[in-house]
Structure formats: structure tokens, C-alpha cells
Design an enzyme around this catalytic site. Structure first.
Site: not given
Ligand code: BG6
Length: 479
Positions: A184, A377
Site C-alpha cells: 500500500e 487483500e
Molecule cells: C491493509 C494493510 O491496509 O489493510 C493490512 O495492508 C491491514 O496490513 C489490512 O491489516 C486491514 O486493516 P486492519 O486495520 O483492519 O488490520
């Protein structure tokens, strides 16, 4: 019942994703140095404040640091990878902890014990025919680089990063083919400590400092791409964007333009990494923010000559924006500003759920770059309940993922070249944003709570069997 029309392309990389700092634990074991994430408490104890003020994070002793033990993947990776294999994973996205390999970040020689750990992890993946997909830097810059150099604000960090890259590209030459240079990369604009390992709180012009650090990262990313290809021409190097199309709040052309600008904020990075030059709109952006980049001789040629092979992105939600600052109120729990979209439901953490937004995002990114895409993701952070009989019935997660897989399929039918899908937190892990454990994404439940209590025992959720069927049928069975 299967639907053969929903089948994905042959060789599609189904898998799951984690990051070292959110799952490994063992935060000082075998010579590892401190990662900046190791300085952060959980949300109830001031995580946001620490994230926005790294000096405070460096100086404060908190009672509890979620990353220090995390889910102990460091000692349990065999059991975890075995479960991934049982689901049929074709690939597994993980990151290599930079301070495990270079404890302070600026050493010349790596920590052999750290390298051995990943030798073993990759060997375990190979045993099951799982292709590793490696993020080189996922929010865990060594504390030493932040403290001594202010992270990516310093040009010297390019060389430290490239030394790290060269070490791992050579060591894992025969184990890893898919790499991503920064997780990201646009996160630096919102949380400079995560994205840039840096503190901007004292900067006269924080925008100048951020974009200078971004320039260093973009040059580093291009040089890493060259290095990866030189070391093994088979290597595939990607950039990685926190994506999610921005919609205008109304058809008012001012709102439409504001939405376009909001998307450009993220595309700015990929424009450079995938096309090889600063986009034409950056002239105006730099002028308005009073930014003068220091660009060294050869930098622009480097950016031009070493573009990425694929574009990876995370997608959790679309965003909604207005041109009117008074209307533009933020929703809770998200570092990306967005209005509430009346057409969408939201997760318990306020993240709006929009599968069609994934299709829109895929199309927009593919139209712009015409390079293979990789969704690395996606997922639903939710509270899961273990029933008296030990079962975990996460139908809400299945519903979320099913609709996103359908949207992905639509995107492929639209003509997008998509190479894989790795839902986030395939095993429950520590939340990056809040440091919580109760915000779970996994197909595999981990017995641990927000305070670090629990046996760390792993349990399959209902979604485990569901995802297994999805992979087995290559997307044809989503029931
Ligand atoms: C993304 C990241 O922003 O979202 C991850 O690359 C992160 O590291 C994921 O865990 C989900 O966000 P969160 O804050 O729910 O863990």
C-alpha cells in the site's frame, strides 16, 4: 450446485495474505531488531496517537504491545501452512520482516538466523506446491532507520532498502518468483509512520517531506525491479496500491472532479511505477502544495526504464467524496476519508461493503495501465463467536467474500487480466489499524484476545470449508 460459467482462468492464484509484523511475534528472537510496529499499543491505549506522533511512540512505555507475540506464526508456521494447503492454496502472500534480516536497517551484513527462518517457511510452502508471493516492505521499517535517518525522508534509505532486496533476491532466488516492493505505497500520505517509517510532525512543509520520501521510494522500487530481473529474469515484480474507487457524492460536476482527484492521489504512485514517469497533473499538485522535489541525476531514467510487471492492490471498500469541505465528514475507523454511502452497508468498524466497487476498481486500474492485476487483500474484519460446540459460523464473512468473488469474475469477463486473489488475514492476526485481535478476517480462528490472553490454538471456521470448495472448483462453486 456449481456454476461452470463462474470458472476462473486456468492457473488462477487462489490463496491468502498475511504480513510479518501482524502474525510472526517473536519480536526479538534470533537477532531480530525492533520494527516500528513493535512500538505501537492497541487502539484503547493510544495507537492512533502514537502512529501520528512517532516521537511519542519511541518515548512511551506502554503496558502491552500486540505485535510482540502476535499469533506466533514464527513458531507455528508449519501448522498454519498445513492448514492453508488443506484449503488448497495455490499461493501464500507474506512479507519478510526487514528488521529480522537487518536489525537496525543500516548494517552491511544480514542476520543469518533471520534468513534461515524464511528458508524454512518457503521450504514448507514448496512441500505443498504453494507459490510464495512476497511483500518486501509491509509497514515494518526497522526502528533504527526511523530514529537515525527519519526513514524514507532520507535518500540513504534507498541504499539500505536495496541491500535488503539484494540479500533476499539472491537468497530466495529459487524459492520466490512473485515480489511486491511496498505494501500500500499510498499509505505514506495518510500514515507516514507506517508507509514511510518517518515522523513529519516537525516539518515546516509536511507535504514537501512526504513527497520527497515518496520520490525516494519510487526510485527504490524501480531499482529493486531492475535488481530482481537481473538476479532472476523469471522474477515478477509488482507495485501495491490501497485501492477503492471514489464516487462523487452528487452529480454536481465539482463533486465529480473531486472524486477524480481523490483517485489520482493513489494513482499518482502507480502512474510512476507502471508507466515510468510523473503524471502531467503532478506539476499542478506540486505547485499548489509548494513542493520542490530533489531529483538526482539518473532518477528519471531509472523510473522510466524499470517499470513493474504487474499491479497489485488491496480492496476493502469504495469511497464517497464531495467538493464541499463542510459536507466532507469522515466515517469512523478508516484512515481513508469517506462519506457514508446510503446504498451500502458497513462492517462493525465502519468499512462500507461494496462488491460492485471491486469490479469498478479493477476495470479502472486495468484501463489505465493494461498490466496484469493481482488482488492481494480483500476481506471482512468482524467479531467471531466460538459456539459451545466449538464451531464458528461466520456466514457474514462467506457472504462478503462470495459477492466479491462474483464481482471479480465479472471484472474478468469485462476483459481484465487478473492473475490471483489472496484475501487478507487468511488466519486471524493483529489488526494493523487498531492493533486489535477481535477484528478478525481469517478462515482460521486463533484463540487470542485483545489483551494477549488465549492458548493460540487454531480452529477452522465455517468459511474454511467454503473457501476450500471455491478453490477446488476454481470459482464455480460459491455456495
Ligand atoms: C491493509 C494493510 O491496509 O489493510 C493490512 O495492508 C491491514 O496490513 C489490512 O491489516 C486491514 O486493516 P486492519 O486495520 O483492519 O488490520
Amino acid at each position: 450446485m456449481t456454476n461452470q460459467d463462474l470458472k476462473f482462468p486456468e492457473g488462477f492464484l487462489w490463496g491468502g495474505a498475511v504480513a510479518a509484523n501482524q502474525c510472526e511475534g517473536a519480536y526479538l528472537e534470533d537477532g531480530k531488531g525492533l520494527s516500528l510496529v513493535d512500538l505501537l499499543p492497541s487502539v484503547e491505549h493510544g495507537r492512533f496517537e502514537a502512529l501520528m506522533n512517532p516521537k511519542k511512540a519511541l518515548e512511551t512505555n506502554y503496558n502491552f504491545y500486540p505485535s510482540h507475540d502476535s499469533i506466533d506464526f514464527y513458531h507455528r508456521y508449519k501448522e498454519d501452512i498445513k492448514l492453508f494447503a488443506e484449503m488448497g492454496f495455490k499461493c501464500f502472500r507474506l512479507s519478510i520482516s526487514w528488521p529480522r534480516i537487518f536489525p537496525n536497517g543500516d548494517e552491511t551484513n544480514p542476520n543469518e538466523k533471520g534468513l534461515e527462518f524464511y528458508d524454512q517457511v518457503f521450504a514448507e510452502c514448496k512441500k505443498y506446491g504453494i507459490e510464495p508471493v512476497v511483500t518486501i516492505n509491509h509497514f515494518d521499517t526497522p526502528v533504527g532507520l526511523m530514529r537515525d535517518y527519519n526513514g524514507w525522508a532520507s535518500r540513504k534509505t534507498i541504499d539500505f532498502y536495496l541491500n535488503f532486496c539484494e540479500t533476499i533476491f539472491k537468497r530466495y532466488k529459487d524459492q520466490v518468483k512473485y515480489w511486491m516492493t511496498f505494501n500500500e505505497i499510498n499509505m505514506i500520505l495518510h500514515v507516514p509512520m507506517f508507509g514511510g517509517g518517518m515522523d513529519i510532525s516537525d516539518a515546516e512543509n509536511p507535504e514537501q517531506l512526504k513527497y520527497q520520501a515518496i520520490h525516494h521510494q519510487l526510485v527504490a522500487s524501480a531499482r529493486a525491479t531492475k535488481l530482481a530481473h537481473d538476479i532472476n529474469p523469471e522474477n515478477q515484480v509488482g507495485c501495491m496500491l490501497a485501492a477503492g474507487a471514489t464516487y462523487p457524492n452528487t452529480p454536481n460536476p465539482d463533486d465529480v472532479f473531486a472524486a477524480m482527484e481523490a483517485d489520482r492521489e493513489g494513482y499518482f504512485f502507480v502512474d510512476v511505477q507502471a508507466r515510468g514517469y510523473y503524471p502531467s497533473y503532478s506539476k499542478r499538485l506540486f505547485k499548489e502544495k509548494n513542493i520542490q522535489l530533489e531529483i538526482a541525476d539518473g532518477d528519471l531514467e531509472t523510473l522510466r526504464d524499470y517499470t513493474v510487471d504487474y499491479v497489485a492492490f488491496s480492496y476493502y471498500s469504495s469511497k464517497l467524496t464531495s467538493a464541499d469541505p463542510e459536507v466532507n465528514q469522515k466515517t469512523d475507523g478508516n484512515v481513508f476519508a469517506t462519506l457514508k454511502n446510503p446504498y451500502l452497508k458497513a462492517s462493525e468498524w465502519g468499512w462500507q461493503i461494496d462488491p460492485v466497487g471491486l469490479r469498478i476498481t479493477m476495470n479502472a486500474i486495468y484501463d489505465r495501465y493494461q498490466k496484469p492485476l493481482f488482488i492481494v487483500e480483500n476481506g471482512l474484519g468482524a467479531v467471531d463467536k466460538v459456539e459451545a460446540d466449538g464451531s464458528i459460523n461466520d456466514d457474514y464473512r462467506i457472504d462478503y467474500l462470495r459477492e466479491h468473488v462474483r464481482a471479480m469474475h465479472q471484472g474478468i469477463e469485462d476483459g481484465v487480466e487478473l492473475i490471483g486473489y489472496t484475501p487478507w488475514g487468511c488466519i486471524d492476526l493483529i489488526s494493523a489499524g487498531t492493533g486489535e485481535m477481535k477484528k478478525r478476517y481469517g478462515f482460521i480462528y486463533v484463540d487470542r484476545d485483545n489483551e494477549g490472553n488465549g492458548t493460540l490454538e487454531r480452529k477452522k471456521k465455517k468459511s474454511f470449508d467454503w473457501y476450500k470448495k471455491v478453490i477446488e472448483s476454481n470459482g464455480a462453486d460459491l455456495n
